[in-house]
Scaffold this motif. Structure first.
Motif, PDB file in Angstrom:
ATOM      1  N   LYS A 295      -7.532  17.573  15.971  1.00 34.53           N
ATOM      2  CA  LYS A 295      -7.567  16.886  14.677  1.00 34.53           C
ATOM      3  C   LYS A 295      -7.757  17.851  13.511  1.00 34.53           C
ATOM      4  CE  LYS A 295      -9.299  12.486  16.495  1.00 34.53           C
ATOM      5  NZ  LYS A 295     -10.403  11.497  16.517  1.00 34.53           N
ATOM      6  N   ASP A 296      -8.587  18.872  13.712  1.00 26.73           N
ATOM      7  CA  ASP A 296      -8.881  19.825  12.635  1.00 26.73           C
ATOM      8  C   ASP A 296      -9.228  21.184  13.240  1.00 26.73           C
ATOM      9  OD1 ASP A 296      -9.612  21.216  10.410  1.00 26.73           O
ATOM     10  OD2 ASP A 296     -11.265  19.900   9.825  1.00 26.73           O
ATOM     11  N   PRO A 297      -8.218  22.016  13.515  1.00 25.21           N
ATOM     12  CA  PRO A 297      -8.467  23.320  14.146  1.00 25.21           C
ATOM     13  C   PRO A 297      -9.463  24.184  13.383  1.00 25.21           C
ATOM     14  CG  PRO A 297      -6.123  22.823  14.116  1.00 25.21           C
ATOM     15  CD  PRO A 297      -6.795  21.779  13.273  1.00 25.21           C
ATOM     16  N   SER A 298      -9.454  24.091  12.059  1.00 27.29           N
ATOM     17  CA  SER A 298     -10.346  24.930  11.257  1.00 27.29           C
ATOM     18  C   SER A 298     -11.814  24.596  11.496  1.00 27.29           C
ATOM     19  CB  SER A 298     -10.019  24.784   9.768  1.00 27.29           C
ATOM     20  OG  SER A 298     -10.234  23.449   9.330  1.00 27.29           O
ATOM     21  N   PHE A 299     -12.094  23.357  11.888  1.00 29.31           N
ATOM     22  CA  PHE A 299     -13.479  22.971  12.156  1.00 29.31           C
ATOM     23  C   PHE A 299     -14.002  23.672  13.410  1.00 29.31           C
ATOM     24  CE2 PHE A 299     -16.636  20.293  14.285  1.00 29.31           C
ATOM     25  CZ  PHE A 299     -17.570  20.115  13.271  1.00 29.31           C
ATOM     26  N   VAL A 300     -13.155  23.813  14.400  1.00 28.90           N
ATOM     27  CA  VAL A 300     -13.569  24.398  15.676  1.00 28.90           C
ATOM     28  C   VAL A 300     -13.428  25.920  15.678  1.00 28.90           C
ATOM     29  CG1 VAL A 300     -13.138  24.383  18.177  1.00 28.90           C
ATOM     30  CG2 VAL A 300     -12.932  22.270  16.866  1.00 28.90           C
ATOM     31  N   GLU A 301     -12.623  26.455  14.780  1.00 26.42           N
ATOM     32  CA  GLU A 301     -12.338  27.894  14.765  1.00 26.42           C
ATOM     33  C   GLU A 301     -13.582  28.779  14.831  1.00 26.42           C
ATOM     34  OE1 GLU A 301     -10.439  31.030  11.609  1.00 26.42           O
ATOM     35  OE2 GLU A 301      -9.444  29.093  11.807  1.00 26.42           O
ATOM     36  N   PRO A 302     -14.670  28.480  14.100  1.00 30.99           N
ATOM     37  CA  PRO A 302     -15.866  29.338  14.192  1.00 30.99           C
ATOM     38  C   PRO A 302     -16.502  29.361  15.584  1.00 30.99           C
ATOM     39  CG  PRO A 302     -15.940  27.990  12.209  1.00 30.99           C
ATOM     40  CD  PRO A 302     -14.820  27.455  13.049  1.00 30.99           C
ATOM     41  N   LEU A 303     -16.122  28.421  16.440  1.00 26.01           N
ATOM     42  CA  LEU A 303     -16.697  28.356  17.787  1.00 26.01           C
ATOM     43  C   LEU A 303     -15.897  29.160  18.812  1.00 26.01           C
ATOM     44  CD1 LEU A 303     -17.624  24.550  18.025  1.00 26.01           C
ATOM     45  CD2 LEU A 303     -19.149  26.475  17.551  1.00 26.01           C
ATOM     46  N   VAL A 304     -14.832  29.837  18.374  1.00 24.79           N
ATOM     47  CA  VAL A 304     -13.987  30.576  19.319  1.00 24.79           C
ATOM     48  C   VAL A 304     -14.790  31.577  20.159  1.00 24.79           C
ATOM     49  CG1 VAL A 304     -12.127  32.278  19.519  1.00 24.79           C
ATOM     50  CG2 VAL A 304     -11.814  30.235  18.105  1.00 24.79           C
ATOM     51  N   PRO A 305     -15.696  32.377  19.581  1.00 23.34           N
ATOM     52  CA  PRO A 305     -16.478  33.294  20.430  1.00 23.34           C
ATOM     53  C   PRO A 305     -17.280  32.563  21.508  1.00 23.34           C
ATOM     54  CG  PRO A 305     -16.656  33.941  18.132  1.00 23.34           C
ATOM     55  CD  PRO A 305     -15.980  32.598  18.143  1.00 23.34           C
ATOM     56  N   THR A 306     -17.830  31.405  21.150  1.00 22.81           N
ATOM     57  CA  THR A 306     -18.573  30.614  22.140  1.00 22.81           C
ATOM     58  C   THR A 306     -17.629  30.090  23.212  1.00 22.81           C
ATOM     59  OG1 THR A 306     -20.189  29.928  20.478  1.00 22.81           O
ATOM     60  CG2 THR A 306     -20.056  28.608  22.486  1.00 22.81           C
ATOM     61  N   ILE A 307     -16.484  29.582  22.782  1.00 27.04           N
ATOM     62  CA  ILE A 307     -15.488  29.082  23.737  1.00 27.04           C
ATOM     63  C   ILE A 307     -15.071  30.198  24.685  1.00 27.04           C
ATOM     64  CG2 ILE A 307     -13.123  28.222  23.956  1.00 27.04           C
ATOM     65  CD1 ILE A 307     -13.553  26.735  21.293  1.00 27.04           C
ATOM     66  N   ALA A 308     -14.850  31.390  24.135  1.00 23.70           N
ATOM     67  CA  ALA A 308     -14.436  32.532  24.954  1.00 23.70           C
ATOM     68  C   ALA A 308     -15.478  32.858  26.017  1.00 23.70           C
ATOM     69  CB  ALA A 308     -14.193  33.750  24.068  1.00 23.70           C
ATOM     70  N   SER A 309     -16.751  32.723  25.657  1.00 20.69           N
ATOM     71  CA  SER A 309     -17.822  33.045  26.606  1.00 20.69           C
ATOM     72  C   SER A 309     -17.953  31.995  27.704  1.00 20.69           C
ATOM     73  CB  SER A 309     -19.158  33.180  25.864  1.00 20.69           C
ATOM     74  OG  SER A 309     -19.599  31.923  25.365  1.00 20.69           O
ATOM     75  N   VAL A 310     -17.458  30.789  27.435  1.00 18.49           N
ATOM     76  CA  VAL A 310     -17.575  29.699  28.410  1.00 18.49           C
ATOM     77  C   VAL A 310     -16.369  29.652  29.347  1.00 18.49           C
ATOM     78  CG1 VAL A 310     -17.822  27.195  28.681  1.00 18.49           C
ATOM     79  CG2 VAL A 310     -19.004  28.360  26.817  1.00 18.49           C
ATOM     80  N   LEU A 311     -15.223  30.174  28.907  1.00 16.93           N
ATOM     81  CA  LEU A 311     -14.032  30.163  29.756  1.00 16.93           C
ATOM     82  C   LEU A 311     -14.331  30.822  31.102  1.00 16.93           C
ATOM     83  CD1 LEU A 311     -11.165  31.104  27.269  1.00 16.93           C
ATOM     84  CD2 LEU A 311     -11.590  28.881  28.322  1.00 16.93           C
ATOM     85  N   GLY A 312     -13.802  30.227  32.150  1.00 25.28           N
ATOM     86  CA  GLY A 312     -14.130  30.683  33.496  1.00 25.28           C
ATOM     87  C   GLY A 312     -15.241  29.845  34.095  1.00 25.28           C
ATOM     88  N   ASP A 313     -15.574  28.759  33.413  1.00 29.17           N
ATOM     89  CA  ASP A 313     -16.615  27.842  33.877  1.00 29.17           C
ATOM     90  C   ASP A 313     -16.291  27.333  35.279  1.00 29.17           C
ATOM     91  OD1 ASP A 313     -18.974  26.089  32.496  1.00 29.17           O
ATOM     92  OD2 ASP A 313     -17.873  24.874  33.956  1.00 29.17           O
ATOM     93  N   GLU A 314     -17.323  26.969  36.017  1.00 33.07           N
ATOM     94  CA  GLU A 314     -17.126  26.485  37.388  1.00 33.07           C
ATOM     95  C   GLU A 314     -16.432  25.129  37.434  1.00 33.07           C
ATOM     96  OE1 GLU A 314     -21.435  24.285  38.090  1.00 33.07           O
ATOM     97  OE2 GLU A 314     -21.206  26.392  38.653  1.00 33.07           O
ATOM     98  N   ARG A 315     -16.444  24.417  36.317  1.00 34.43           N
ATOM     99  CA  ARG A 315     -15.821  23.094  36.275  1.00 34.43           C
ATOM    100  C   ARG A 315     -14.411  23.198  35.682  1.00 34.43           C
ATOM    101  NH1 ARG A 315     -19.198  18.963  37.308  1.00 34.43           N
ATOM    102  NH2 ARG A 315     -17.934  17.442  36.163  1.00 34.43           N
ATOM    103  N   VAL A 316     -13.447  22.715  36.437  1.00 34.48           N
ATOM    104  CA  VAL A 316     -12.050  22.783  36.016  1.00 34.48           C
ATOM    105  C   VAL A 316     -11.840  22.063  34.690  1.00 34.48           C
ATOM    106  CG1 VAL A 316      -9.702  22.049  36.589  1.00 34.48           C
ATOM    107  CG2 VAL A 316     -11.164  23.016  38.364  1.00 34.48           C
TER     108      VAL A 316
END
Length: 304
Positions: A50-71
């Protein structure tokens, strides 16, 4: 009501940016509880759409979570990154390496969902992947496996179960092919942009010319052409591998054309017999025969 409680009450399908505390969402993405982390990932995917710019500041956090045990977490966050990439490719840079790791995940579904933002990023700005040739090559080199291998039920004994296993096998193999195809495509782009960054991988590239996947063989042939144009050391040995594949490839003529072009760049007269075979093949399309004849003439000129 605490921020975490307020976040938990939000419907991932209906959530809007103005209803979300972004800091609380970031904390929830890193939560130890699977349920909370999964819910946060679903919220993130919807918000990014809906609004990519809202989530954009969370990219570093998202990057750290990728590879999570849950598909599901990997799926939702990959979707979020694809949405952000379409708006601002550079902002996804911190997630490049983790995304490429997912392309080699043990779960084929994870590989295929990670391929979506990787492809989107490559379309927007392929230079983001320069320096990641080793990761891309790891994905391309990984064999496609059959998750139902060992299942030996006969079709006539239990046709429904047999068809189910066949369907699962086809879906899982398709997902693996998607990841390999995207990685091969990006590797081709990286080689064209900065050949020297791929120079140390010449030998594995030559080995991949024996692959059965048209997307891989075509991409590798183009990589070799780019490396040759850049005078990268070690590519002079490519003529044999290219010639062998040219003589044995039977799937489509577009790949044979790419192999011919690569042979033209390599410029080794040892390839002339293989090239002549295509030039004189009456069953080959006229355009391919013409290209082969022109390539043969060029190789002869280079050998004089």
């Amino acid at each position: 009501m605490t921020e975490s409680t307020a976040l938990a009450s939000l419907d991932p399908e209906m959530v809007r940016p103005e209803a979300v505390d972004r800091d609380a969402l970031g904390e929830a993405l890193s939560a130890t509880k699977n349920r909370r982390r999964t819910h946060a990932a679903k919220l993130t995917a919807t918000l990014a759409a809906k609004d990519p710019s809202f989530v954009e500041p969370l990219v570093p956090t998202i990057a750290s979570v990728l590879g999570d045990e849950r598909v599901v977490v990997n799926r939702e966050l990959s979707s979020a990154l694809a949405s952000i990439a379409a708006e601002s490719a550079d902002s996804v840079t911190p997630a490049i390496a983790p995304l490429l790791e997912l392309l080699s995940d043990d779960v084929p579904l994870v590989r295929s969902v990670a391929a979506i933002p990787v492809r989107a990023l490559a379309v927007e700005d392929p230079t983001l992947f320069v320096g990641h040739a080793d990761q891309l090559l790891d994905v391309v080199e990984r064999d496609v496996s059959d998750p139902t291998a060992g299942f030996d039920a006969a079709p006539l004994e239990d046709p429904e179960v047999f068809e189910l296993h066949q369907s699962i096998s086809q879906d899982e193999e398709r997902r693996q092919f998607v990841a390999r195809t995207v990685a091969a495509m990006v590797l081709e782009e990286v080689t064209a942009i900065e050949p020297e960054s791929v120079a140390e991988h010449v030998d594995p590239l030559l080995s991949l010319l024996n692959d059965d996947d048209a997307a891989v063989v075509g991409a590798v042939a183009n990589c070799i052409a780019s490396l040759t144009r850049a005078d990268v050391a070690g590519v002079s040995d490519a003529a044999t591998a290219l010639s062998d594949q040219l003589l044995t490839w039977e799937h489509d003529d577009a790949i044979r054309a790419q192999l011919l072009r690569a042979l033209g760049y390599v410029g080794d007269s040892e390839a002339i017999p293989a090239v002549r075979t295509v030039a004189t093949d009456e069953d080959a399309p006229p355009e391919l025969r013409t290209l082969a004849a022109e390539t043969e003439d060029w190789l002869r000129e280079q050998s004089e």
